[in-house]
Design a protein around this motif. Structure first.
Motif, PDB file in Angstrom:
ATOM      1  N   MET A  22      28.867 -31.136  -2.141  1.00 25.96           N
ATOM      2  CA  MET A  22      28.609 -31.409  -3.548  1.00 25.96           C
ATOM      3  C   MET A  22      29.887 -31.855  -4.266  1.00 25.96           C
ATOM      4  SD  MET A  22      25.398 -31.011  -4.233  1.00 25.96           S
ATOM      5  CE  MET A  22      25.170 -31.812  -2.642  1.00 25.96           C
ATOM      6  N   THR A  23      31.002 -31.261  -3.879  1.00 27.44           N
ATOM      7  CA  THR A  23      32.284 -31.648  -4.469  1.00 27.44           C
ATOM      8  C   THR A  23      32.614 -33.091  -4.117  1.00 27.44           C
ATOM      9  OG1 THR A  23      33.130 -29.383  -4.408  1.00 27.44           O
ATOM     10  CG2 THR A  23      34.761 -31.140  -4.518  1.00 27.44           C
ATOM     11  N   THR A  24      32.358 -33.462  -2.876  1.00 26.84           N
ATOM     12  CA  THR A  24      32.610 -34.839  -2.444  1.00 26.84           C
ATOM     13  C   THR A  24      31.738 -35.812  -3.222  1.00 26.84           C
ATOM     14  OG1 THR A  24      33.206 -34.115  -0.221  1.00 26.84           O
ATOM     15  CG2 THR A  24      32.567 -36.421  -0.478  1.00 26.84           C
ATOM     16  N   ILE A  25      30.454 -35.455  -3.376  1.00 29.30           N
ATOM     17  CA  ILE A  25      29.538 -36.312  -4.131  1.00 29.30           C
ATOM     18  C   ILE A  25      30.035 -36.484  -5.568  1.00 29.30           C
ATOM     19  CG2 ILE A  25      27.221 -36.434  -5.145  1.00 29.30           C
ATOM     20  CD1 ILE A  25      26.201 -35.054  -2.580  1.00 29.30           C
ATOM     21  N   ALA A  26      30.466 -35.378  -6.169  1.00 29.63           N
ATOM     22  CA  ALA A  26      30.957 -35.431  -7.544  1.00 29.63           C
ATOM     23  C   ALA A  26      32.221 -36.279  -7.655  1.00 29.63           C
ATOM     24  CB  ALA A  26      31.226 -34.014  -8.053  1.00 29.63           C
ATOM     25  N   ALA A  27      33.140 -36.095  -6.702  1.00 26.81           N
ATOM     26  CA  ALA A  27      34.397 -36.860  -6.732  1.00 26.81           C
ATOM     27  C   ALA A  27      34.124 -38.350  -6.576  1.00 26.81           C
ATOM     28  CB  ALA A  27      35.327 -36.375  -5.618  1.00 26.81           C
ATOM     29  N   GLU A  28      33.223 -38.707  -5.656  1.00 27.31           N
ATOM     30  CA  GLU A  28      32.902 -40.118  -5.448  1.00 27.31           C
ATOM     31  C   GLU A  28      32.234 -40.712  -6.683  1.00 27.31           C
ATOM     32  OE1 GLU A  28      30.560 -40.088  -1.906  1.00 27.31           O
ATOM     33  OE2 GLU A  28      32.319 -40.000  -0.560  1.00 27.31           O
ATOM     34  N   ALA A  29      31.392 -39.914  -7.359  1.00 26.95           N
ATOM     35  CA  ALA A  29      30.724 -40.397  -8.569  1.00 26.95           C
ATOM     36  C   ALA A  29      31.736 -40.674  -9.676  1.00 26.95           C
ATOM     37  CB  ALA A  29      29.690 -39.373  -9.039  1.00 26.95           C
ATOM     38  N   ILE A  30      32.677 -39.769  -9.844  1.00 30.53           N
ATOM     39  CA  ILE A  30      33.698 -39.958 -10.889  1.00 30.53           C
ATOM     40  C   ILE A  30      34.576 -41.163 -10.554  1.00 30.53           C
ATOM     41  CG2 ILE A  30      35.706 -38.925 -12.022  1.00 30.53           C
ATOM     42  CD1 ILE A  30      34.362 -36.174 -11.541  1.00 30.53           C
ATOM     43  N   GLU A  31      34.958 -41.294  -9.286  1.00 33.87           N
ATOM     44  CA  GLU A  31      35.754 -42.459  -8.860  1.00 33.87           C
ATOM     45  C   GLU A  31      35.018 -43.746  -9.172  1.00 33.87           C
ATOM     46  OE1 GLU A  31      37.567 -42.747  -5.031  1.00 33.87           O
ATOM     47  OE2 GLU A  31      37.874 -40.592  -4.896  1.00 33.87           O
ATOM     48  N   GLU A  32      33.717 -43.781  -8.886  1.00 32.55           N
ATOM     49  CA  GLU A  32      32.930 -44.994  -9.129  1.00 32.55           C
ATOM     50  C   GLU A  32      32.853 -45.306 -10.618  1.00 32.55           C
ATOM     51  OE1 GLU A  32      31.152 -48.403  -8.416  1.00 32.55           O
ATOM     52  OE2 GLU A  32      31.953 -47.068  -6.858  1.00 32.55           O
ATOM     53  N   MET A  33      32.766 -44.279 -11.447  1.00 35.00           N
ATOM     54  CA  MET A  33      32.749 -44.487 -12.894  1.00 35.00           C
ATOM     55  C   MET A  33      34.060 -45.098 -13.379  1.00 35.00           C
ATOM     56  SD  MET A  33      30.889 -40.986 -14.209  1.00 35.00           S
ATOM     57  CE  MET A  33      29.230 -40.546 -13.655  1.00 35.00           C
ATOM     58  N   ILE A  34      35.151 -44.686 -12.755  1.00 37.58           N
ATOM     59  CA  ILE A  34      36.454 -45.247 -13.122  1.00 37.58           C
ATOM     60  C   ILE A  34      36.541 -46.701 -12.651  1.00 37.58           C
ATOM     61  CG2 ILE A  34      38.947 -45.104 -12.690  1.00 37.58           C
ATOM     62  CD1 ILE A  34      38.590 -42.041 -12.550  1.00 37.58           C
ATOM     63  N   LYS A  35      36.078 -46.968 -11.428  1.00 37.08           N
ATOM     64  CA  LYS A  35      36.102 -48.334 -10.902  1.00 37.08           C
ATOM     65  C   LYS A  35      35.265 -49.281 -11.765  1.00 37.08           C
ATOM     66  CE  LYS A  35      36.699 -47.304  -5.951  1.00 37.08           C
ATOM     67  NZ  LYS A  35      36.070 -47.429  -4.616  1.00 37.08           N
ATOM     68  N   SER A  36      34.091 -48.799 -12.188  1.00 36.20           N
ATOM     69  CA  SER A  36      33.171 -49.653 -12.938  1.00 36.20           C
ATOM     70  C   SER A  36      33.561 -49.820 -14.395  1.00 36.20           C
ATOM     71  CB  SER A  36      31.757 -49.071 -12.858  1.00 36.20           C
ATOM     72  OG  SER A  36      31.685 -47.821 -13.533  1.00 36.20           O
ATOM     73  N   GLY A  37      34.478 -48.955 -14.858  1.00 40.21           N
ATOM     74  CA  GLY A  37      34.875 -49.015 -16.253  1.00 40.21           C
ATOM     75  C   GLY A  37      34.045 -48.126 -17.156  1.00 40.21           C
ATOM     76  N   ASP A  38      33.097 -47.358 -16.586  1.00 43.46           N
ATOM     77  CA  ASP A  38      32.335 -46.417 -17.390  1.00 43.46           C
ATOM     78  C   ASP A  38      33.230 -45.293 -17.913  1.00 43.46           C
ATOM     79  OD1 ASP A  38      29.953 -47.807 -17.034  1.00 43.46           O
ATOM     80  OD2 ASP A  38      29.451 -46.725 -15.201  1.00 43.46           O
ATOM     81  N   LEU A  39      34.262 -44.985 -17.138  1.00 43.80           N
ATOM     82  CA  LEU A  39      35.305 -44.058 -17.589  1.00 43.80           C
ATOM     83  C   LEU A  39      36.616 -44.821 -17.609  1.00 43.80           C
ATOM     84  CD1 LEU A  39      34.530 -40.790 -15.552  1.00 43.80           C
ATOM     85  CD2 LEU A  39      34.335 -41.068 -18.032  1.00 43.80           C
ATOM     86  N   VAL A  40      37.330 -44.750 -18.715  1.00 39.60           N
ATOM     87  CA  VAL A  40      38.602 -45.466 -18.836  1.00 39.60           C
ATOM     88  C   VAL A  40      39.706 -44.483 -19.186  1.00 39.60           C
ATOM     89  CG1 VAL A  40      37.482 -47.618 -19.515  1.00 39.60           C
ATOM     90  CG2 VAL A  40      38.203 -45.993 -21.276  1.00 39.60           C
ATOM     91  N   ALA A  41      40.925 -44.943 -19.051  1.00 42.87           N
ATOM     92  CA  ALA A  41      42.083 -44.084 -19.321  1.00 42.87           C
ATOM     93  C   ALA A  41      41.966 -43.418 -20.684  1.00 42.87           C
ATOM     94  CB  ALA A  41      43.363 -44.914 -19.243  1.00 42.87           C
ATOM     95  N   GLY A  42      42.156 -42.097 -20.695  1.00 45.54           N
ATOM     96  CA  GLY A  42      42.087 -41.343 -21.931  1.00 45.54           C
ATOM     97  C   GLY A  42      40.754 -40.677 -22.187  1.00 45.54           C
ATOM     98  N   ASP A  43      39.717 -41.060 -21.414  1.00 48.30           N
ATOM     99  CA  ASP A  43      38.407 -40.431 -21.583  1.00 48.30           C
ATOM    100  C   ASP A  43      38.417 -38.996 -21.065  1.00 48.30           C
ATOM    101  OD1 ASP A  43      37.314 -42.652 -22.704  1.00 48.30           O
ATOM    102  OD2 ASP A  43      36.135 -43.255 -20.953  1.00 48.30           O
ATOM    103  N   ARG A  44      37.719 -38.109 -21.779  1.00 50.47           N
ATOM    104  CA  ARG A  44      37.601 -36.725 -21.353  1.00 50.47           C
ATOM    105  C   ARG A  44      36.464 -36.590 -20.346  1.00 50.47           C
ATOM    106  NH1 ARG A  44      34.852 -32.027 -22.628  1.00 50.47           N
ATOM    107  NH2 ARG A  44      36.076 -30.111 -22.457  1.00 50.47           N
ATOM    108  N   ILE A  45      36.660 -35.785 -19.316  1.00 49.64           N
ATOM    109  CA  ILE A  45      35.615 -35.519 -18.336  1.00 49.64           C
ATOM    110  C   ILE A  45      34.747 -34.385 -18.862  1.00 49.64           C
ATOM    111  CG2 ILE A  45      35.100 -34.856 -15.964  1.00 49.64           C
ATOM    112  CD1 ILE A  45      36.501 -37.554 -16.241  1.00 49.64           C
ATOM    113  N   ASN A  46      33.497 -34.704 -19.167  1.00 55.63           N
ATOM    114  CA  ASN A  46      32.554 -33.701 -19.676  1.00 55.63           C
ATOM    115  C   ASN A  46      31.805 -33.103 -18.485  1.00 55.63           C
ATOM    116  OD1 ASN A  46      30.248 -32.363 -20.799  1.00 55.63           O
ATOM    117  ND2 ASN A  46      30.575 -33.517 -22.695  1.00 55.63           N
TER     118      ASN A  46
END
Length: 227
Positions: A22-46
Motif C-alpha cells: 500500500m505504501t508503494t502504491i501511495a508513493a507511486e501515485a504521489i510521484e505521478e501527480m508530481i510528474k503530471s503537474g497535479d501537484l506542484v512545488a509548494g503544494d501541501r500533501i493532504n
C-alpha cells in the motif's frame, strides 16, 4: 486454539508486506501527480484526501511521504506537514550537471550495447513526438518526452546507472515541465531528440554522447529562461 509463535510471526510478516504494498502504491501515485503537474512545488500533501482517493488508510500515505522526502521530492515542514519540495536554482543546476554527465554515458552505452530494434524504437518515438510538437500539445509531448528518456536509459542496459539517473530525474520533475511551455520549445527540444536518434542510428559513439549532453545543457537553459 491459541496462535503459535510461528503463526503469529507469519501473520505479522503478511501484515507488513501488505503495508509495504500500500505504501508503494501511495508513493507511486504521489510521484505521478508530481510528474503530471497535479501537484506542484509548494503544494501541501493532504493525507486524508489522498487516502480517500486511493481507498487506503492514512498510514501508508504517511509512510509514502517519508520515503518521498528521502528521495528529495517532498519536504517536512515542522508542525505543518508534508509539502512538495521547492527546489532552488542552484540545486537544479547541480542536478543538471550530474544528469548531463550521466546522459553522455548513456549515449555511449547505447551505441555499444543496444539492439537495432531498441534504436529503431527510439527513432519512431521521436516521430510521434514531432507530431504532437507540431500541434503544440505540451501535455502529450511531456508524456512522450518522459518515455523517450526512460527508453534511452533502458537501452543503455546498466541497472546501477538507471537507478542513479532515475533519482535525479524524479527530482527534476519538480521543475522540468516549465522549460517546455515557452513558445517554440517543443520543436527545439525534439530537434535535439532527432540529433540523438540519428547519432544512435549511425552508431557514432562520440556524436551520441555529445548530443545527449548538449540536450541536457540546453534543457537547463530553457528551464532558467522560464523562471
Amino acid at each position: 486454539m491459541a496462535i503459535s509463535d510461528s503463526a503469529s510471526s507469519a501473520l505479522k510478516k503478511i501484515s507488513q508486506r501488505r503495508s509495504r504494498t500500500m505504501t508503494t502504491i501511495a508513493a507511486e501515485a504521489i510521484e505521478e501527480m508530481i510528474k503530471s503537474g497535479d501537484l506542484v512545488a509548494g503544494d501541501r500533501i493532504n493525507e486524508s484526501v489522498l487516502a480517500d482517493q486511493l481507498g487506503i488508510s492514512r498510514g501508508p500515505i504517511r509512510e509514502a511521504c517519508r520515503s518521498l522526502e528521502q528521495a528529495g521530492l517532498l519536504s517536512n515542514q515542522t508542525n505543518r506537514g508534508m509539502y512538495v519540495r521547492e527546489m532552488s536554482v542552484d540545486e537544479a543546476k547541480e542536478l543538471y550537471e550530474l544528469r548531463g554527465a550521466l546522459a553522455g554515458l548513456v549515449g555511449e552505452l547505447i551505441v555499444r550495447k543496444a539492439s537495432d530494434g531498441q534504436v529503431q524504437d527510439l527513432s519512431e518515438l521521436v516521430d510521434r513526438m514531432q507530431t504532437v510538437a507540431d500541434k503544440s500539445d505540451t501535455a502529450a509531448y511531456y508524456k512522450l518526452n518522459l518515455r523517450f528518456h526512460d527508453m534511452l536509459v533502458e537501452a543503455a542496459g546498466n541497472a546501477a546507472l538507471a537507478e542513479t539517473y532515475q533519482r535525479i530525474v524524479n527530482q527534476l520533475h519538480l521543475l522540468r515541465r516549465r522549460g517546455l511551455v515557452q513558445e517554440g520549445n517543443l520543436l527545439v527540444s525534439n530537434k535535439e531528440h532527432r540529433a540523438i536518434a540519428d547519432a544512435l542510428n549511425a552508431r557514432d559513439l562520440e556524436a551520441a554522447s555529445q548530443a545527449m549532453k548538449q540536450h541536457v545543457s540546453n534543457g537547463l537553459d530553457r528551464l532558467l529562461a522560464s523562471l
